[in-house]
Design a protein around this motif. Sequence first.
Motif, PDB file in Angstrom:
ATOM      1  N   UNK A   5      -4.846  -4.428   8.911  1.00 56.60           N
ATOM      2  CA  UNK A   5      -3.786  -4.142   7.936  1.00 56.60           C
ATOM      3  C   UNK A   5      -4.379  -3.446   6.716  1.00 56.60           C
ATOM      4  N   UNK A   6      -4.358  -4.092   5.569  1.00 53.36           N
ATOM      5  CA  UNK A   6      -4.636  -3.395   4.310  1.00 53.36           C
ATOM      6  C   UNK A   6      -6.073  -2.917   4.153  1.00 53.36           C
ATOM      7  N   UNK A   7      -7.029  -3.479   4.889  1.00 55.26           N
ATOM      8  CA  UNK A   7      -8.428  -3.065   4.720  1.00 55.26           C
ATOM      9  C   UNK A   7      -8.707  -1.679   5.288  1.00 55.26           C
ATOM     10  N   UNK A   8      -7.851  -1.187   6.175  1.00 59.33           N
ATOM     11  CA  UNK A   8      -8.076   0.134   6.766  1.00 59.33           C
ATOM     12  C   UNK A   8      -6.999   1.131   6.379  1.00 59.33           C
ATOM     13  N   UNK A   9      -6.317   0.887   5.264  1.00 60.87           N
ATOM     14  CA  UNK A   9      -5.246   1.778   4.816  1.00 60.87           C
ATOM     15  C   UNK A   9      -5.585   2.488   3.515  1.00 60.87           C
ATOM     16  N   UNK A  10      -6.846   2.474   3.126  1.00 63.97           N
ATOM     17  CA  UNK A  10      -7.232   3.073   1.861  1.00 63.97           C
ATOM     18  C   UNK A  10      -7.197   4.592   1.886  1.00 63.97           C
ATOM     19  N   UNK A  11      -7.087   5.176   0.705  1.00 68.63           N
ATOM     20  CA  UNK A  11      -7.250   6.625   0.573  1.00 68.63           C
ATOM     21  C   UNK A  11      -8.702   7.006   0.835  1.00 68.63           C
ATOM     22  N   UNK A  12      -9.606   6.122   0.420  1.00 68.49           N
ATOM     23  CA  UNK A  12     -11.037   6.296   0.673  1.00 68.49           C
ATOM     24  C   UNK A  12     -11.590   4.955   1.128  1.00 68.49           C
ATOM     25  N   UNK A  13     -12.424   4.994   2.182  1.00 70.13           N
ATOM     26  CA  UNK A  13     -13.066   3.773   2.677  1.00 70.13           C
ATOM     27  C   UNK A  13     -14.562   3.853   2.434  1.00 70.13           C
ATOM     28  N   UNK A  14     -15.044   2.963   1.579  1.00 62.22           N
ATOM     29  CA  UNK A  14     -16.474   2.793   1.372  1.00 62.22           C
ATOM     30  C   UNK A  14     -16.907   1.523   2.104  1.00 62.22           C
ATOM     31  N   UNK A  15     -18.191   1.420   2.391  1.00 66.16           N
ATOM     32  CA  UNK A  15     -18.704   0.219   3.046  1.00 66.16           C
ATOM     33  C   UNK A  15     -20.097  -0.071   2.532  1.00 66.16           C
TER      34      UNK A  15
ATOM     35  N   UNK B 163       0.837  -1.204   0.000  1.00 71.74           N
ATOM     36  CA  UNK B 163       0.000   0.000   0.000  1.00 71.74           C
ATOM     37  C   UNK B 163       0.870   1.252   0.000  1.00 71.74           C
ATOM     38  N   UNK B 164       1.963   1.218   0.754  1.00 65.53           N
ATOM     39  CA  UNK B 164       2.875   2.369   0.792  1.00 65.53           C
ATOM     40  C   UNK B 164       3.471   2.639  -0.586  1.00 65.53           C
ATOM     41  N   UNK B 165       3.742   1.595  -1.351  1.00 64.23           N
ATOM     42  CA  UNK B 165       4.266   1.768  -2.706  1.00 64.23           C
ATOM     43  C   UNK B 165       3.242   2.443  -3.607  1.00 64.23           C
ATOM     44  N   UNK B 166       1.967   2.104  -3.435  1.00 61.72           N
ATOM     45  CA  UNK B 166       0.911   2.777  -4.194  1.00 61.72           C
ATOM     46  C   UNK B 166       0.840   4.255  -3.817  1.00 61.72           C
ATOM     47  N   UNK B 167       0.955   4.530  -2.509  1.00 62.24           N
ATOM     48  CA  UNK B 167       0.941   5.916  -2.046  1.00 62.24           C
ATOM     49  C   UNK B 167       2.093   6.705  -2.662  1.00 62.24           C
ATOM     50  N   UNK B 168       3.287   6.098  -2.667  1.00 65.12           N
ATOM     51  CA  UNK B 168       4.463   6.782  -3.204  1.00 65.12           C
ATOM     52  C   UNK B 168       4.310   7.071  -4.696  1.00 65.12           C
ATOM     53  N   UNK B 169       3.606   6.181  -5.406  1.00 65.85           N
ATOM     54  CA  UNK B 169       3.391   6.367  -6.838  1.00 65.85           C
ATOM     55  C   UNK B 169       2.187   7.256  -7.124  1.00 65.85           C
ATOM     56  N   UNK B 170       1.521   7.738  -6.056  1.00 65.73           N
ATOM     57  CA  UNK B 170       0.355   8.613  -6.174  1.00 65.73           C
ATOM     58  C   UNK B 170      -0.776   7.966  -6.965  1.00 65.73           C
ATOM     59  N   UNK B 171      -0.965   6.664  -6.704  1.00 63.29           N
ATOM     60  CA  UNK B 171      -2.063   5.921  -7.308  1.00 63.29           C
ATOM     61  C   UNK B 171      -3.141   5.688  -6.252  1.00 63.29           C
ATOM     62  N   UNK B 172      -4.402   5.920  -6.577  1.00 67.98           N
ATOM     63  CA  UNK B 172      -5.467   5.751  -5.583  1.00 67.98           C
ATOM     64  C   UNK B 172      -5.612   4.306  -5.138  1.00 67.98           C
TER      65      UNK B 172
END
Length: 298
Positions: free
Chosen positions: A214-224, A189-198
Amino acid sequence: MVEPMNWISEVVRPRIKTLFKRETPENLWVKCPDTGQMVFHKEVEANHWVIPGSEHHLKMSATARLKMMFDEGTWIDVALPEVATDPLKFRDEKRYVDRLKEARAKTGLQDAFKIGFGRVGGLPMTLAAQEFGFMAGSLGMAAGEAFVRGAETALEKRTPYVLFSASGGARMQEGILSLMQMPRTTVAVRRLNAARLPYIVVLTNPTTGGVTASYAMLGDVHLAEPGALICFAGPRVIEQTIREKLPDGFQRAEYLREHGMVDQVVHRHALKETITRLCGLLTNAATSDAPVPAQAAA
């Protein structure tokens, strides 16, 4: 002495019974967990596994999610890495390898993830969906590798990465090797952030345990999705631990939205439109400029 056959009871009656026998499929009806309403299975399936009337969102398979999201229901399957089948030689009531065979036969998947690349609302996207039917969508080495491969695909294709989470948590049969997937997916996820990809997460029912941590709560946007259970430890465990009654709707999607842990609760029918709009805004992309991936059968 052999008793004479009763012609009426042994010949005529059984044949008459077969004339009126009707074969009824076991899955003809679906019962709504909220209202007890009985709905035709085909009607619920056509409605993307949402009960008409009550709007209760049932669990949805990973393949059905990708088909619902991708334009024209077609996408390119992302090949997932192979991992050691049973690194700990684990056995409880059954051997772990036997549980894996059963889950693979039941779902048609190799593990609890399915990843595809294609167009969603005209925009290129990489989508990952967890399969709850595969050992409760638990996180093991194969699932961890699959999530990382999905992130690598998004990096390679320069697309947003959208996750549909559905999991009971870490897979106990893999012990510490399962827990190691939590930091590994976090790095992806950090690699996606560094590449500025949503990186957008759609939390579905249920999302619990190590996946939530872990990864389920690290999104740029959280929908449910409406009514989804989202937590680390379940409400029953918490009540038994603190010996107090929890608030109504505790750890459900609507409760978490009110308390700032979820950005938006979105009906399943509106997910595609919402995700397309978010990805367009976050990438400043126009549908007409998006590259068209080669189409593949779902």
